[in-house]
Design a protein around this motif. Structure first.
Motif, PDB file in Angstrom:
ATOM      1  N   GLU A 110      -1.407  12.069   9.158  1.00  0.00           N
ATOM      2  CA  GLU A 110      -2.547  11.649   8.328  1.00  0.00           C
ATOM      3  C   GLU A 110      -2.990  10.205   8.560  1.00  0.00           C
ATOM      4  O   GLU A 110      -3.977   9.768   7.987  1.00  0.00           O
ATOM      5  N   THR A 111      -2.277   9.454   9.392  1.00  0.00           N
ATOM      6  CA  THR A 111      -2.571   8.021   9.524  1.00  0.00           C
ATOM      7  C   THR A 111      -4.013   7.742   9.917  1.00  0.00           C
ATOM      8  O   THR A 111      -4.654   6.862   9.358  1.00  0.00           O
ATOM      9  N   LYS A 112      -4.538   8.474  10.862  1.00  0.00           N
ATOM     10  CA  LYS A 112      -5.906   8.232  11.324  1.00  0.00           C
ATOM     11  C   LYS A 112      -6.918   8.510  10.216  1.00  0.00           C
ATOM     12  O   LYS A 112      -7.852   7.748   9.996  1.00  0.00           O
ATOM     13  N   ARG A 113      -6.730   9.607   9.486  1.00  0.00           N
ATOM     14  CA  ARG A 113      -7.652   9.951   8.400  1.00  0.00           C
ATOM     15  C   ARG A 113      -7.615   8.893   7.295  1.00  0.00           C
ATOM     16  O   ARG A 113      -8.617   8.621   6.649  1.00  0.00           O
ATOM     17  N   LEU A 114      -6.471   8.265   7.110  1.00  0.00           N
ATOM     18  CA  LEU A 114      -6.329   7.228   6.096  1.00  0.00           C
ATOM     19  C   LEU A 114      -6.915   5.885   6.542  1.00  0.00           C
ATOM     20  O   LEU A 114      -6.935   4.935   5.776  1.00  0.00           O
ATOM     21  N   PHE A 157       0.859  -1.172   0.000  1.00  0.00           N
ATOM     22  CA  PHE A 157       0.000   0.000   0.000  1.00  0.00           C
ATOM     23  C   PHE A 157       0.896   1.223   0.000  1.00  0.00           C
ATOM     24  O   PHE A 157       1.600   1.482   0.977  1.00  0.00           O
ATOM     25  N   GLU A 158       0.878   1.942  -1.111  1.00  0.00           N
ATOM     26  CA  GLU A 158       1.714   3.121  -1.276  1.00  0.00           C
ATOM     27  C   GLU A 158       1.045   4.341  -0.673  1.00  0.00           C
ATOM     28  O   GLU A 158      -0.158   4.548  -0.811  1.00  0.00           O
ATOM     29  N   VAL A 159       1.836   5.161  -0.017  1.00  0.00           N
ATOM     30  CA  VAL A 159       1.396   6.454   0.495  1.00  0.00           C
ATOM     31  C   VAL A 159       1.856   7.475  -0.533  1.00  0.00           C
ATOM     32  O   VAL A 159       3.051   7.569  -0.816  1.00  0.00           O
ATOM     33  N   PHE A 160       0.911   8.218  -1.117  1.00  0.00           N
ATOM     34  CA  PHE A 160       1.279   9.181  -2.150  1.00  0.00           C
ATOM     35  C   PHE A 160       0.531  10.492  -1.952  1.00  0.00           C
ATOM     36  O   PHE A 160      -0.492  10.544  -1.280  1.00  0.00           O
ATOM     37  N   LYS A 161       1.086  11.534  -2.540  1.00  0.00           N
ATOM     38  CA  LYS A 161       0.488  12.861  -2.430  1.00  0.00           C
ATOM     39  C   LYS A 161      -0.234  13.199  -3.731  1.00  0.00           C
ATOM     40  O   LYS A 161       0.365  13.151  -4.806  1.00  0.00           O
ATOM     41  N   LYS A 162      -1.512  13.526  -3.617  1.00  0.00           N
ATOM     42  CA  LYS A 162      -2.300  13.942  -4.775  1.00  0.00           C
ATOM     43  C   LYS A 162      -1.886  15.357  -5.184  1.00  0.00           C
ATOM     44  O   LYS A 162      -1.261  16.071  -4.402  1.00  0.00           O
ATOM     45  N   PRO A 163      -2.241  15.775  -6.404  1.00  0.00           N
ATOM     46  CA  PRO A 163      -1.874  17.130  -6.859  1.00  0.00           C
ATOM     47  C   PRO A 163      -2.360  18.244  -5.935  1.00  0.00           C
ATOM     48  O   PRO A 163      -1.714  19.282  -5.831  1.00  0.00           O
ATOM     49  N   ASP A 164      -3.463  18.004  -5.224  1.00  0.00           N
ATOM     50  CA  ASP A 164      -3.971  19.034  -4.304  1.00  0.00           C
ATOM     51  C   ASP A 164      -3.235  19.022  -2.958  1.00  0.00           C
ATOM     52  O   ASP A 164      -3.556  19.787  -2.059  1.00  0.00           O
ATOM     53  N   GLY A 165      -2.241  18.127  -2.803  1.00  0.00           N
ATOM     54  CA  GLY A 165      -1.442  18.072  -1.590  1.00  0.00           C
ATOM     55  C   GLY A 165      -1.939  17.083  -0.551  1.00  0.00           C
ATOM     56  O   GLY A 165      -1.277  16.834   0.448  1.00  0.00           O
ATOM     57  N   GLN A 166      -3.110  16.498  -0.781  1.00  0.00           N
ATOM     58  CA  GLN A 166      -3.671  15.543   0.173  1.00  0.00           C
ATOM     59  C   GLN A 166      -2.959  14.199   0.034  1.00  0.00           C
ATOM     60  O   GLN A 166      -2.655  13.740  -1.069  1.00  0.00           O
ATOM     61  N   ILE A 167      -2.701  13.568   1.169  1.00  0.00           N
ATOM     62  CA  ILE A 167      -2.045  12.262   1.181  1.00  0.00           C
ATOM     63  C   ILE A 167      -3.104  11.172   1.112  1.00  0.00           C
ATOM     64  O   ILE A 167      -4.136  11.244   1.773  1.00  0.00           O
ATOM     65  N   ASN A 199       7.934  -5.808  -8.231  1.00  0.00           N
ATOM     66  CA  ASN A 199       8.747  -6.986  -8.457  1.00  0.00           C
ATOM     67  C   ASN A 199       9.808  -7.029  -7.359  1.00  0.00           C
ATOM     68  O   ASN A 199      10.589  -6.088  -7.208  1.00  0.00           O
ATOM     69  N   THR A 200       9.832  -8.097  -6.596  1.00  0.00           N
ATOM     70  CA  THR A 200      10.762  -8.197  -5.470  1.00  0.00           C
ATOM     71  C   THR A 200      12.221  -8.140  -5.915  1.00  0.00           C
ATOM     72  O   THR A 200      13.082  -7.729  -5.143  1.00  0.00           O
ATOM     73  N   ASN A 201      12.506  -8.517  -7.147  1.00  0.00           N
ATOM     74  CA  ASN A 201      13.883  -8.463  -7.651  1.00  0.00           C
ATOM     75  C   ASN A 201      14.354  -7.029  -7.890  1.00  0.00           C
ATOM     76  O   ASN A 201      15.542  -6.795  -8.040  1.00  0.00           O
ATOM     77  N   ASN A 202      13.426  -6.080  -7.965  1.00  0.00           N
ATOM     78  CA  ASN A 202      13.785  -4.692  -8.259  1.00  0.00           C
ATOM     79  C   ASN A 202      13.892  -3.819  -7.016  1.00  0.00           C
ATOM     80  O   ASN A 202      14.227  -2.645  -7.122  1.00  0.00           O
ATOM     81  N   ILE A 203      13.595  -4.366  -5.836  1.00  0.00           N
ATOM     82  CA  ILE A 203      13.703  -3.587  -4.607  1.00  0.00           C
ATOM     83  C   ILE A 203      15.169  -3.551  -4.190  1.00  0.00           C
ATOM     84  O   ILE A 203      15.774  -4.580  -3.907  1.00  0.00           O
ATOM     85  N   VAL A 204      15.727  -2.340  -4.174  1.00  0.00           N
ATOM     86  CA  VAL A 204      17.147  -2.160  -3.915  1.00  0.00           C
ATOM     87  C   VAL A 204      17.424  -1.945  -2.432  1.00  0.00           C
ATOM     88  O   VAL A 204      18.392  -2.472  -1.887  1.00  0.00           O
ATOM     89  N   SER A 205      16.582  -1.142  -1.761  1.00  0.00           N
ATOM     90  CA  SER A 205      16.786  -0.886  -0.334  1.00  0.00           C
ATOM     91  C   SER A 205      15.464  -0.532   0.336  1.00  0.00           C
ATOM     92  O   SER A 205      14.503  -0.142  -0.324  1.00  0.00           O
ATOM     93  N   VAL A 206      15.446  -0.695   1.666  1.00  0.00           N
ATOM     94  CA  VAL A 206      14.270  -0.386   2.480  1.00  0.00           C
ATOM     95  C   VAL A 206      14.748   0.380   3.700  1.00  0.00           C
ATOM     96  O   VAL A 206      15.675  -0.055   4.380  1.00  0.00           O
ATOM     97  N   ARG A 207      14.118   1.540   3.954  1.00  0.00           N
ATOM     98  CA  ARG A 207      14.452   2.325   5.151  1.00  0.00           C
ATOM     99  C   ARG A 207      13.166   2.828   5.781  1.00  0.00           C
ATOM    100  O   ARG A 207      12.172   3.023   5.097  1.00  0.00           O
ATOM    101  N   GLU A 208      13.230   3.085   7.064  1.00  0.00           N
ATOM    102  CA  GLU A 208      12.063   3.613   7.763  1.00  0.00           C
ATOM    103  C   GLU A 208      11.824   5.065   7.352  1.00  0.00           C
ATOM    104  O   GLU A 208      12.762   5.833   7.157  1.00  0.00           O
ATOM    105  N   GLU A 209      10.564   5.418   7.207  1.00  0.00           N
ATOM    106  CA  GLU A 209      10.146   6.776   6.835  1.00  0.00           C
ATOM    107  C   GLU A 209       9.572   7.462   8.064  1.00  0.00           C
ATOM    108  O   GLU A 209       8.716   6.894   8.746  1.00  0.00           O
ATOM    109  N   PHE A 210      10.041   8.669   8.342  1.00  0.00           N
ATOM    110  CA  PHE A 210       9.615   9.396   9.538  1.00  0.00           C
ATOM    111  C   PHE A 210       8.886  10.694   9.210  1.00  0.00           C
ATOM    112  O   PHE A 210       8.867  11.606  10.010  1.00  0.00           O
ATOM    113  N   SER A 211       8.282  10.802   8.049  1.00  0.00           N
ATOM    114  CA  SER A 211       7.616  12.043   7.644  1.00  0.00           C
ATOM    115  C   SER A 211       6.484  12.401   8.613  1.00  0.00           C
ATOM    116  O   SER A 211       5.551  11.625   8.808  1.00  0.00           O
TER     117      SER A 211
END
Length: 90
Positions: free
Chosen positions: A42-46, A6-16, A24-36
């Protein structure tokens, strides 16, 4: 092997928002925690639990690399990708 995230993305109006993506699992190069803070606010609204964690995935696209933010901590993402690869190997 394609794995659903489930991707978290920003719409053109700025809403997340969230959307399903398959990577494809073969194309994932790295994984890091996101602290935005904006995503955390926005987690509750989502419809997610306040304790939800997020990760930034670097994905190889041939000559370039893109970054996507997905729901889940790096350990869960790693386990999900690893589990899919084990299924293929038997």
């Amino acid at each position: 092997m394609l794995v659903k995230f489930f991707e978290v993305f920003k719409k053109p109006d700025g809403q997340i928002n969230l959307r399903e993506i398959y990577l494809n699992t073969n194309n994932i190069v790295s994984v890091r925690e996101e602290f935005s803070q904006q995503i955390l606010d926005e987690t509750k609204r989502l419809g997610l639990m306040e304790e939800s964690k997020f990760s930034r995935l670097s994905v190889s696209e041939g000559a370039s690399t893109s970054v996507v933010t997905v729901v889940g901590c790096p350990q869960n993402i790693y386990s999900k990708v690893r589990r899919q690869k084990k299924v293929l190997k038997g």
